[in-house]
Structure formats: C-alpha cells, structure tokens
Design an enzyme around this catalytic site. Structure first.
Site, PDB file in Angstrom:
ATOM      1  N   GLU A  89       0.984  -8.275   2.370  1.00 13.38           N
ATOM      2  CA  GLU A  89       1.792  -7.586   1.340  1.00 13.38           C
ATOM      3  C   GLU A  89       3.210  -8.106   1.468  1.00 13.38           C
ATOM      4  OE1 GLU A  89       1.604  -3.418   0.761  1.00 13.38           O
ATOM      5  OE2 GLU A  89      -0.579  -3.382   0.791  1.00 13.38           O
TER       6      GLU A  89
ATOM      7  N   ARG B 106      -2.832   6.102 -10.504  1.00 10.21           N
ATOM      8  CA  ARG B 106      -3.977   5.223 -10.314  1.00 10.21           C
ATOM      9  C   ARG B 106      -5.048   5.506 -11.358  1.00 10.21           C
ATOM     10  NH1 ARG B 106      -4.650   6.430  -5.753  1.00 10.21           N
ATOM     11  NH2 ARG B 106      -3.014   5.050  -5.029  1.00 10.21           N
TER      12      ARG B 106
ATOM     13  N   ASP C 189      -1.762  -1.792  -5.743  1.00 12.98           N
ATOM     14  CA  ASP C 189      -0.639  -1.431  -4.897  1.00 12.98           C
ATOM     15  C   ASP C 189       0.101  -0.292  -5.574  1.00 12.98           C
ATOM     16  OD1 ASP C 189       0.494  -2.222  -2.336  1.00 12.98           O
ATOM     17  OD2 ASP C 189       2.331  -2.455  -3.477  1.00 12.98           O
ATOM     18  N   SER C 190       0.540   0.667  -4.775  1.00 12.02           N
ATOM     19  CA  SER C 190       1.215   1.814  -5.384  1.00 12.02           C
ATOM     20  C   SER C 190       2.432   2.209  -4.579  1.00 12.02           C
ATOM     21  CB  SER C 190       0.244   2.982  -5.505  1.00 12.02           C
ATOM     22  OG  SER C 190      -0.657   2.988  -4.440  1.00 12.02           O
TER      23      SER C 190
ATOM     24  N   PHE D  66      -4.925  11.886   0.151  1.00 15.29           N
ATOM     25  CA  PHE D  66      -4.388  11.077   1.249  1.00 15.29           C
ATOM     26  C   PHE D  66      -2.897  10.875   1.013  1.00 15.29           C
ATOM     27  CE2 PHE D  66      -5.669   8.275  -2.164  1.00 15.29           C
ATOM     28  CZ  PHE D  66      -4.640   7.355  -2.253  1.00 15.29           C
TER      29      PHE D  66
ATOM     30  N   LYS E  80      -8.688   5.747  -2.255  1.00 11.22           N
ATOM     31  CA  LYS E  80      -8.511   4.935  -3.466  1.00 11.22           C
ATOM     32  C   LYS E  80      -9.877   4.514  -4.013  1.00 11.22           C
ATOM     33  CE  LYS E  80      -4.054   2.666  -2.525  1.00 11.22           C
ATOM     34  NZ  LYS E  80      -3.374   1.371  -2.485  1.00 11.22           N
TER      35      LYS E  80
ATOM     36  N   TYR F 156       0.811  10.804   0.340  1.00 10.50           N
ATOM     37  CA  TYR F 156       1.794  11.782  -0.144  1.00 10.50           C
ATOM     38  C   TYR F 156       1.179  12.884  -1.009  1.00 10.50           C
ATOM     39  CZ  TYR F 156       5.059   8.101   1.286  1.00 10.50           C
ATOM     40  OH  TYR F 156       5.755   7.168   2.006  1.00 10.50           O
TER      41      TYR F 156
ATOM     42  N   THR G 223      -9.736  -3.024  -0.761  1.00 12.59           N
ATOM     43  CA  THR G 223      -8.897  -1.965  -0.207  1.00 12.59           C
ATOM     44  C   THR G 223      -9.514  -1.440   1.082  1.00 12.59           C
ATOM     45  OG1 THR G 223      -7.870   0.197  -0.607  1.00 12.59           O
ATOM     46  CG2 THR G 223     -10.016  -0.152  -1.616  1.00 12.59           C
TER      47      THR G 223
HETATM   48  P1  IMP Z   1      -0.444   1.123  -0.800  1.00 13.26           P
HETATM   49  O1  IMP Z   1      -0.622   0.962  -2.269  1.00 13.26           O
HETATM   50  O2  IMP Z   1      -1.801   1.285  -0.143  1.00 13.26           O
HETATM   51  O3  IMP Z   1       0.435   0.088  -0.173  1.00 13.26           O
HETATM   52  O4  IMP Z   1       0.217   2.549  -0.634  1.00 13.26           O
HETATM   53  C1  IMP Z   1       1.542   2.768  -0.303  1.00 13.26           C
HETATM   54  C2  IMP Z   1       1.704   4.130   0.334  1.00 13.26           C
HETATM   55  O5  IMP Z   1       1.719   5.105  -0.688  1.00 13.26           O
HETATM   56  C3  IMP Z   1       0.596   4.503   1.310  1.00 13.26           C
HETATM   57  O6  IMP Z   1       1.161   5.192   2.410  1.00 13.26           O
HETATM   58  C4  IMP Z   1      -0.279   5.427   0.510  1.00 13.26           C
HETATM   59  O7  IMP Z   1      -0.885   6.403   1.351  1.00 13.26           O
HETATM   60  C5  IMP Z   1       0.712   6.065  -0.445  1.00 13.26           C
HETATM   61  N1  IMP Z   1       0.027   6.335  -1.712  1.00 13.26           N
HETATM   62  C6  IMP Z   1      -0.416   5.424  -2.614  1.00 13.26           C
HETATM   63  N2  IMP Z   1      -1.068   6.044  -3.611  1.00 13.26           N
HETATM   64  C7  IMP Z   1      -1.039   7.351  -3.320  1.00 13.26           C
HETATM   65  C8  IMP Z   1      -1.587   8.482  -3.947  1.00 13.26           C
HETATM   66  O8  IMP Z   1      -2.274   8.433  -4.973  1.00 13.26           O
HETATM   67  N3  IMP Z   1      -1.345   9.660  -3.352  1.00 13.26           N
HETATM   68  C9  IMP Z   1      -0.632   9.772  -2.203  1.00 13.26           C
HETATM   69  N4  IMP Z   1      -0.124   8.755  -1.560  1.00 13.26           N
HETATM   70  C10 IMP Z   1      -0.331   7.538  -2.106  1.00 13.26           C
END
Ligand code: IMP
Length: 185
Positions: free
Chosen positions: A37, A169, A66-67, A140, A13, A142, A8
């Site tokens: 991605e 997470r 991934d989230s 970070f 994270k 949202y 990452t």
């Molecule tokens: P990715 O998993 O890094 O692709 O995240 C997708 C988007 O969702 C990114 O803009 C992250 O900043 C946001 N994001 C993912 N997890 C969280 C979290 O735990 N809190 C806030 N934003 C998140």
C-alpha cells in the site's frame, strides 16, 4: 460460472461483498495477497498501484478495495492513514482526540478497483458523525464509532445487510455489481 477474486485479508469486507454480489452468477473467492500500500493522499492511487502489483501474479479477473475515515475537525485525518491509526491508538484514541468536540462530522470513502480487461474504479462515500462512545460490537475497525446520516445506529450496531445500505463500501460495490451484471466483457 465466472470466477472473480476479492484480494483482501479482511473477512468483514469479504462478507459485505459476498452479500452484495450474491445475485450475480459469479463465484467470488477471497484471496489474501499482501500487496504494497503506497503512501499516497488519494485512495485511487493506492488502488491502481495494488492492481498493477496483483495483475502480474493473477490471471483471472479480480478486485481490491481501499478505504479511509476522514474526520472534518481533524482536517480529514486519518484518511489514507486509517489502518495505521486503527492499529495504534484505535477507536478509544480517536474518541479522545474528539473529546468535548461538538463538530463530529466525518465520512468514509471506499475505492474499489476491478481488473477485468483493464482497470475500472468504483467509489462510494458515507457521511455521518463520530459517536461519543463505543457503540455496538459488530463489524470491524471504526464501525463502533461511526453513525451514518439518517441512521440512529452506528455501523457497529448493524447487521451486514443494514450496513451495506448505508456504507461507503456498499455504494462502491453496488456500482461494481451493476458493471459486472451489465455483461460488459
Ligand atoms: P483498508 O482499506 O483495509 O486499508 O482500511 C483502512 C482502515 O480503515 C482499517 O483499519 C479498517 O479497519 C478501517 N475501515 C475500512 N473500512 C471500514 C469500515 O467499513 N468500517 C470500519 N472501519 C473501516
């Protein structure tokens, strides 16, 4: 001590994962591999593709994650597009999309993919609501606009330890920790 890489580029994270995995006798190392991605509706598909890509380059066990944020009133948008939306309209833009909207329900989903003698998937969901304004400056993405169920605070107002108790997470990583701690080879 066994080494495990968390692939990452996101320091937030990594901090969350380090906290949850700290009681295991593993050395967690952050590595930023810019894996592609793919455009897919399902986070699991994105993660499995990432695992294949990294597996060709790395010989030690690793995991990636991934989230996405899924907002009910917006038919689950931004979902797999969460990163793009965060980088373009940001939290202020999302608040504008929900201006004067009473239904503010949303959830975060996290999909963790471990590669250790084959791929293993662990998932976690955190339900909650989108706040009416920016709240807090921790975390970070949202975090300052998401209030998980059963909490008066937004993620942006929580410490890492607090957020891990409520977060998508945190839940997925707890499952990963159970698996790694169970001694399965
Ligand atoms: P990715 O998993 O890094 O692709 O995240 C997708 C988007 O969702 C990114 O803009 C992250 O900043 C946001 N994001 C993912 N997890 C969280 C979290 O735990 N809190 C806030 N934003 C998140």
């Amino acid at each position: 001590m066994e080494k495990i890489y968390f692939i990452t580029g996101n320091k937030g994270k990594f901090k969350e994962a380090k906290e949850i995995l700290k009681h295991l006798s593993i050395k967690l190392i952050q590595m930023d591999i810019d894996y592609p991605e793919i455009q897919a509706k399902d986070l699991k598909e994105i993660v499995l593709f990432g695992i294949d890509f990294c597996n060709e380059r790395l010989k030690s066990p690793f995991f990636l994650e991934d989230s996405g944020l899924f907002i009910d009133k917006l038919n689950s948008f931004p979902g797999p597009y969460s990163r793009y939306i965060q980088e373009t309209i940001g939290n202020d833009g999302v608040l504008k999309l929900l201006l004067n909207e009473n239904n503010r329900s949303a959830y975060f989903k996290s999909t963790v993919g471990l590669y250790k003698n084959g791929p293993h998937i662990f998932e976690g969901i955190s339900r909650g609501t989108i706040s009416n304004e920016i709240r807090g400056n921790r975390g970070f993405g949202y975090d300052p606009i998401f209030i998980p169920e059963k909490s008066p605070k937004s993620f942006g107002e929580m410490t890492t330890i607090e957020k891990n108790k409520f977060s998508h997470r945190g839940k997925a990583l707890e499952k990963l920790a159970m698996y790694l701690g169970s001694g399965v080879e």
